[in-house]
Design an enzyme around this catalytic site. Structure first.
Site, short mmCIF file in Angstrom:
data_model
loop_
_atom_site.label_atom_id
_atom_site.label_comp_id
_atom_site.label_asym_id
_atom_site.label_seq_id
_atom_site.Cartn_x
_atom_site.Cartn_y
_atom_site.Cartn_z
N PRO A 2 0.84 -1.20 0.00
CG PRO A 2 -0.01 -1.05 2.16
CD PRO A 2 0.77 -1.93 1.25
CD GLU A 3 2.29 3.18 -4.44
OE1 GLU A 3 2.36 4.37 -4.80
OE2 GLU A 3 2.51 2.23 -5.20
CE LYS A 53 5.12 3.46 0.55
NZ LYS A 53 6.04 2.61 -0.21
NE ARG A 262 8.38 -2.32 -5.68
CZ ARG A 262 7.52 -1.71 -4.88
NH1 ARG A 262 7.92 -0.75 -4.07
NH2 ARG A 262 6.24 -2.03 -4.92
#
Ligand SMILES: [Zn+2]
Length: 273
Positions: A2-3, A53, A262
């Protein structure tokens, strides 16, 4: 993972479930935190802050729970003691008369005194959080010019939580696209106009994603595509997850490559070098 926008959303749900109601029970899975269960019981939670985060659950007796979801952590808010069916392990729970806020799978949980929060290793180094602080475009542009940042590639900067807190993988590709910046570039290679665009895009896309369930594409366009039957993954982003598809602006094929292990996506004409 999750960002920032997803973490802020989760914090909103937790806040809604726990603020204004006396805490009836606290549960920690980890032995070294067990003693805090009694200390936090019967108290009230003032608010739930986010920093990048990380989440900071603020109690009214001078304690703050620091939690970071990392890759696997997930919050659930449910009616009191109504546990979801999941194979995940419950790590931290807040129960009150009406609701339970349950954190599963996360291993990064600490109990801090309020005055210790600023010195926490993650909090101390995380960059500005667009969703919880009043971050201006000018401040970000200044940051882009800083010596410690301006000779590093955008692709690594944008995932570095010390640069801007809360930006993750999809936002990285989307910000660079909206700013018209080739992902191989560094801030030092960019014009002032590009830097301003990158700053504005960082602010706008974080907020839009937070308010509109992770959609970073143009909202009108997304709405149109949705109405014509497109699936969420087809209308959600400008370039992210769209390898080989036509750029929404000029039709060029979107390219995918790896940056920092990524995936990153860009349009070679909208984001030329
Ligand atoms: Zn394009």
């Amino acid at each position: 993972m999750p960002e920032g926008p997803e973490i802020r959303k989760a914090a909103d749900y937790v806040e809604k479930a726990v603020v204004g109601r006396e805490v009836l029970e606290i549960f920690f899975a980890f032995d070294h935190l067990k003693d805090y269960e009694e200390i936090l019981k019967g108290r009230h939670i003032l608010r739930v802050d986010t920093k990048g985060k990380a989440m900071l659950t603020r109690f009214d007796n001078g304690y703050t729970i620091y939690s970071h979801n990392q890759l696997y952590g997930k919050w659930y808010t449910r009616n009191a003691y109504n546990y979801p069916k999941t194979n995940r392990q419950l790590r931290f729970a807040i129960h009150n008369e009406k609701k339970s806020a349950l954190l599963y799978s996360a291993s990064d949980i600490e109990v801090l005194r309020d005055e210790e929060v600023e010195a926490h290793p993650f909090i101390a180094k995380v960059g500005p959080d667009i969703l919880s602080e009043d971050v201006t475009k000018e401040e970000l542009v200044e940051r882009f010019h800083e010596k410690r940042f301006h000779r590093r590639k955008w692709t690594s900067l944008l995932l570095d939580q010390a640069f801007i807190g809360g930006i993750g993988n999809y936002l990285r590709s989307e910000i660079l696209f909206v700013a018209g910046i080739h992902p191989e570039l560094r801030p030092v290679d960019c014009t002032e106009e590009q830097l301003e665009k990158a700053a504005q895009a960082s602010i706008d896309l974080m907020w839009q994603s937070y308010k509109h369930k992770g959609i970073t594409n143009d909202l009108e366009l997304a709405e149109k595509l949705k109405a014509s039957g497109a699936k969420r993954y087809e209308y959600r982003h400008w370039v992210f997850n769209r390898e080989g598809k036509a750029c929404r602006v000029d039709g060029t094929e979107i390219i995918k490559f790896r940056a920092g292990s990524r995936r990153c996506y860009y349009c070679p004409t909208c984001q030329s070098k």
